[in-house]
Design a protein around this motif. Structure first.
Motif, PDB file in Angstrom:
ATOM      1  N   LEU A  37     136.177  89.891  50.494  1.00 20.99           N
ATOM      2  CA  LEU A  37     136.149  90.674  51.902  1.00 20.99           C
ATOM      3  C   LEU A  37     138.287  90.992  51.846  1.00 20.99           C
ATOM      4  O   LEU A  37     138.769  90.242  52.058  1.00 20.99           O
ATOM      5  N   ASP A  38     138.259  91.362  53.144  1.00 24.84           N
ATOM      6  CA  ASP A  38     139.665  91.661  53.516  1.00 24.84           C
ATOM      7  C   ASP A  38     139.565  92.000  54.989  1.00 24.84           C
ATOM      8  O   ASP A  38     138.920  92.370  55.029  1.00 24.84           O
ATOM      9  N   TYR A  39     140.932  91.786  55.503  1.00 20.91           N
ATOM     10  CA  TYR A  39     141.302  92.256  56.830  1.00 20.91           C
ATOM     11  C   TYR A  39     142.116  92.713  56.954  1.00 20.91           C
ATOM     12  O   TYR A  39     143.032  92.731  56.676  1.00 20.91           O
ATOM     13  N   VAL A  40     142.653  94.400  57.391  1.00 18.60           N
ATOM     14  CA  VAL A  40     143.889  95.239  57.460  1.00 18.60           C
ATOM     15  C   VAL A  40     142.896  96.184  58.452  1.00 18.60           C
ATOM     16  O   VAL A  40     142.531  96.757  58.574  1.00 18.60           O
ATOM     17  N   ASP A  41     144.628  95.915  59.330  1.00 20.52           N
ATOM     18  CA  ASP A  41     144.683  97.448  60.232  1.00 20.52           C
ATOM     19  C   ASP A  41     143.184  97.226  61.205  1.00 20.52           C
ATOM     20  O   ASP A  41     142.614  97.633  62.043  1.00 20.52           O
ATOM     21  N   ASN A  85     136.389  83.593  47.302  1.00 22.28           N
ATOM     22  CA  ASN A  85     137.253  84.423  48.242  1.00 22.28           C
ATOM     23  C   ASN A  85     137.299  84.103  49.213  1.00 22.28           C
ATOM     24  O   ASN A  85     136.339  83.297  49.660  1.00 22.28           O
ATOM     25  N   ILE A  86     138.328  83.746  50.615  1.00 28.01           N
ATOM     26  CA  ILE A  86     138.452  83.547  50.647  1.00 28.01           C
ATOM     27  C   ILE A  86     139.970  84.460  52.472  1.00 28.01           C
ATOM     28  O   ILE A  86     140.424  85.222  51.618  1.00 28.01           O
ATOM     29  N   GLU A  87     138.977  84.582  53.411  1.00 29.60           N
ATOM     30  CA  GLU A  87     140.389  85.423  54.207  1.00 29.60           C
ATOM     31  C   GLU A  87     140.499  85.032  55.064  1.00 29.60           C
ATOM     32  O   GLU A  87     139.454  84.110  55.934  1.00 29.60           O
ATOM     33  N   PHE A 127     144.587  73.919  35.516  1.00 29.14           N
ATOM     34  CA  PHE A 127     143.407  75.832  36.907  1.00 29.14           C
ATOM     35  C   PHE A 127     144.577  76.291  36.688  1.00 29.14           C
ATOM     36  O   PHE A 127     146.004  76.714  36.480  1.00 29.14           O
ATOM     37  N   ASP A 128     143.991  78.085  36.843  1.00 33.77           N
ATOM     38  CA  ASP A 128     145.085  79.338  36.891  1.00 33.77           C
ATOM     39  C   ASP A 128     144.984  80.060  38.629  1.00 33.77           C
ATOM     40  O   ASP A 128     144.101  79.249  38.950  1.00 33.77           O
ATOM     41  N   LEU A 129     146.264  80.092  38.523  1.00 29.55           N
ATOM     42  CA  LEU A 129     146.018  80.645  40.347  1.00 29.55           C
ATOM     43  C   LEU A 129     145.349  81.839  40.106  1.00 29.55           C
ATOM     44  O   LEU A 129     145.862  82.966  39.491  1.00 29.55           O
ATOM     45  N   ILE A 130     144.441  82.353  40.741  1.00 31.92           N
ATOM     46  CA  ILE A 130     143.435  83.753  41.022  1.00 31.92           C
ATOM     47  C   ILE A 130     144.072  84.102  42.370  1.00 31.92           C
ATOM     48  O   ILE A 130     143.456  85.553  42.074  1.00 31.92           O
ATOM     49  N   ALA A 131     143.901  83.356  43.704  1.00 29.72           N
ATOM     50  CA  ALA A 131     144.126  84.450  44.739  1.00 29.72           C
ATOM     51  C   ALA A 131     145.225  83.665  45.813  1.00 29.72           C
ATOM     52  O   ALA A 131     144.989  82.634  44.980  1.00 29.72           O
ATOM     53  N   VAL A 132     145.697  84.300  46.387  1.00 27.38           N
ATOM     54  CA  VAL A 132     146.498  83.453  47.952  1.00 27.38           C
ATOM     55  C   VAL A 132     146.299  84.031  48.983  1.00 27.38           C
ATOM     56  O   VAL A 132     145.822  85.375  48.964  1.00 27.38           O
ATOM     57  N   GLU A 133     145.870  83.476  49.909  1.00 26.19           N
ATOM     58  CA  GLU A 133     145.970  83.976  51.447  1.00 26.19           C
ATOM     59  C   GLU A 133     146.395  83.071  52.192  1.00 26.19           C
ATOM     60  O   GLU A 133     146.765  82.461  52.998  1.00 26.19           O
ATOM     61  N   TYR A 134     147.673  84.331  53.204  1.00 23.66           N
ATOM     62  CA  TYR A 134     148.317  83.552  54.167  1.00 23.66           C
ATOM     63  C   TYR A 134     147.991  83.431  54.954  1.00 23.66           C
ATOM     64  O   TYR A 134     146.601  84.220  56.098  1.00 23.66           O
TER      65      TYR A 134
END
Length: 140
Positions: A37-41, A85-87, A127-134
């Protein structure tokens, strides 16, 4: 990002969260798993895949604050699912869960320095970093 081992995928865009939730259900009825999931514009983008091993059966959650996200994530971990996943958008935390593929973790930080420290700490834990969310949320 694309993979070549899929048995079919789809994506949808929606302008509001209610419409997104309806479309997720439509895709689930078609045997698709929610992958991203993503949120764009001011648009939600949902990516689906058929028989995606890491995301089958888990579901998703919408939380109004970080505490709600944290509590629901713990419930899903207790049931054997992982956070995939996180958004953060529209002042909500939307998280996707799937089959546990070997353990997972997340960290929060209120600064770039704290983020780097958290990444290094998780790496020391294996653990390995696989995603980042601001997120512009009060982390506490």
């Amino acid at each position: 990002m694309f993979v070549d081992d899929s048995s079919g995928n789809a994506f949808d865009t929606e302008e509001d969260l209610a419409a997104l939730k309806e479309q997720i259900q439509v895709r689930w009825d078609e045997n698709y798993d929610l992958v991203d999931l993503d949120y764009v514009d001011d648009q939600w983008i949902a990516v689906f895949d058929k028989n995606f091993p890491q995301n089958s059966g888990g579901g998703y959650n919408i939380a109004d604050d970080l505490t709600g996200f944290t509590e629901f994530t713990q419930e899903m971990w207790d049931k054997g699912y992982c956070l995939s996943n996180i958004e953060y958008a529209e002042d909500r935390w939307i998280s996707v869960y799937g089959n546990d593929f070997g353990g997972g973790a997340y960290s929060t930080s209120d600064s770039l320095t704290g983020f780097k420290s958290a990444v290094n700490s998780r790496r020391r834990d294996g653990f390995d970093l696989i995603a980042v969310e601001y997120a512009q949320d009060n982390l506490g």
